[in-house]
Design a protein around this motif. Structure first.
Motif, PDB file in Angstrom:
ATOM      1  N   ALA A 196       0.819  -1.212   0.000  1.00 19.45           N
ATOM      2  CA  ALA A 196       0.000   0.000   0.000  1.00 19.45           C
ATOM      3  C   ALA A 196       0.853   1.262   0.000  1.00 19.45           C
ATOM      4  CB  ALA A 196      -0.910   0.000   1.225  1.00 19.45           C
ATOM      5  N   TYR A 197       0.348   2.297  -0.666  1.00 18.67           N
ATOM      6  CA  TYR A 197       0.945   3.628  -0.607  1.00 18.67           C
ATOM      7  C   TYR A 197       0.123   4.435   0.391  1.00 18.67           C
ATOM      8  CZ  TYR A 197       2.310   8.366  -1.905  1.00 18.67           C
ATOM      9  OH  TYR A 197       2.755   9.658  -1.872  1.00 18.67           O
ATOM     10  N   LEU A 198       0.756   4.865   1.486  1.00 14.83           N
ATOM     11  CA  LEU A 198       0.073   5.619   2.540  1.00 14.83           C
ATOM     12  C   LEU A 198       0.925   6.834   2.886  1.00 14.83           C
ATOM     13  CD1 LEU A 198      -0.859   2.522   4.721  1.00 14.83           C
ATOM     14  CD2 LEU A 198      -2.407   3.768   3.189  1.00 14.83           C
ATOM     15  N   ASP A 199       0.532   7.984   2.379  1.00 10.97           N
ATOM     16  CA  ASP A 199       1.297   9.217   2.539  1.00 10.97           C
ATOM     17  C   ASP A 199       0.965   9.861   3.883  1.00 10.97           C
ATOM     18  OD1 ASP A 199       2.756  11.512   2.179  1.00 10.97           O
ATOM     19  OD2 ASP A 199       1.340  12.440   0.785  1.00 10.97           O
ATOM     20  N   SER A 200       1.491   9.272   4.961  1.00 14.48           N
ATOM     21  CA  SER A 200       1.130   9.749   6.300  1.00 14.48           C
ATOM     22  C   SER A 200       1.875  11.011   6.697  1.00 14.48           C
ATOM     23  CB  SER A 200       1.402   8.654   7.338  1.00 14.48           C
ATOM     24  OG  SER A 200       2.777   8.330   7.354  1.00 14.48           O
ATOM     25  N   ARG A 201       3.138  11.128   6.319  1.00 13.80           N
ATOM     26  CA  ARG A 201       3.960  12.291   6.677  1.00 13.80           C
ATOM     27  C   ARG A 201       3.818  12.650   8.159  1.00 13.80           C
ATOM     28  NH1 ARG A 201       2.595  16.512   1.903  1.00 13.80           N
ATOM     29  NH2 ARG A 201       0.654  15.323   1.855  1.00 13.80           N
TER      30      ARG A 201
END
Length: 298
Positions: A196-201
């Motif tokens: 998964a791509y999860l751009d949490s930053r």
């Protein structure tokens, strides 16, 4: 309506642990629950242990456990290895062994009430999937649906059908009077990515906005709608008088069920003016809800 997790009693599989079919005690961790539910679902499928209602309940519970484990931080590769171990163990135990017979009866007893359920909610991080196992030969209705409002645009997305035949559909109403002429689903390409791509930053994954749960520039896989029509009133979002319905290929539902529950997908609507509107859907427990629908209640 109780949360689906409360309908699967981990104690029903405690015997599995005592039999040596599970490496740890039932319910001790999300990944362990995933192992136990996978083991019994695989054994049930291989040996024909359960009625369709119970088998679908086990698969649904297995997918919920997978989602819980992923949200708790278990790496997808570790969970795949867990599933492979459970499947190997289920295949190695004789179907007529006393251990399997006793464990199967415990599972049946645990799901006696579950088999009679008609409707169930599957809460996600931001949105909820609502499942309905009713069947009608005349009426088309939503069997698994997520309600999404993005600005002034509204959409119902999920599985709808008649007589138990489910189609993946999007029914949308837009703030402008312009009608979309085409739609497609865009999701992470599973074969070209490792997870998964999860751009949490630095933000909590549980509150991460849906646009940041999908890769910004691919790689993607897409599924173009097979059919378009004006939506009937029974499929429209609440309070909406008119909208457009798009039906997607069955492969899109299978691909979505294979995604990480923390991800999102994007439904793109294209208009004659050249503009595109994008509405996001949380994957959540789509796979668990789909399994719940697999058999009619007894």
């Amino acid at each position: 309506m109780p949360h689906p997790r409360s309908l699967f009693n981990p104690r029903a599989l405690a015997l599995v642990a005592l039999m040596g079919l599970s490496p740890t005690a039932a319910g001790s961790a999300p990944a362990d629950l995933y192992y136990e539910r996978s083991l019994m679902a695989e054994a049930g499928n291989r040996c024909g242990l359960f009625a369709p209602q119970v088998q679908s309940a086990l698969v649904s519970a297995r997918e919920q456990a997978r989602g819980t484990a992923l949200r708790a931080g278990s790496p997808p590769r570790d969970l795949q290895a867990t599933f492979d171990r459970a499947r190997a163990r289920a295949r190695s135990v004789p179907c007529d062994s006393q251990d399997i017979v006793i464990a199967a009866q415990r599972v049946r007893n645990a799901f006696e009430g579950y088999a009679r359920l008609i409707r169930l909610d599957f809460p996600g991080d931001l949105y909820t999937w609502k499942a309905d196992r009713s069947v009608s030969a005349q009426k088309v209705f939503w069997r698994l649906t997520q309600e999404v409002q993005q600005g002034e645009d509204q959409m119902r997305f999920g599985l709808a059908g008649r007589g138990g035949a489910d189609n993946l559909m999007a029914v949308a109403r837009f703030s402008t009077d312009e009608a979309p002429y085409a739609a497609r689903i865009v999701m992470r390409n599973r074969s070209l990515t490792t997870g998964a791509y999860l751009d949490s930053r630095g933000e909590s994954l549980r509150t991460l906005p849906l646009p940041r749960r999908l890769p910004k520039s691919g790689p993607y896989e897409g599924y173009v709608a097979e059919a378009r029509s004006q939506a009937g009133t029974d499929l429209l979002p609440p309070g909406v008088r008119a909208g457009w319905a798009f039906r997607f290929p069955a492969q899109a539902a299978a691909a979505m069920a294979d995604l990480d529950p923390r991800e999102s997908i994007q439904v793109e609507f294209q208009f004659g003016s050249g503009s595109t509107r994008k509405i996001y859907v949380e994957v959540g427990d789509f796979a668990a809800g789909r399994a719940f629908l697999a058999a009619r209640p007894s």
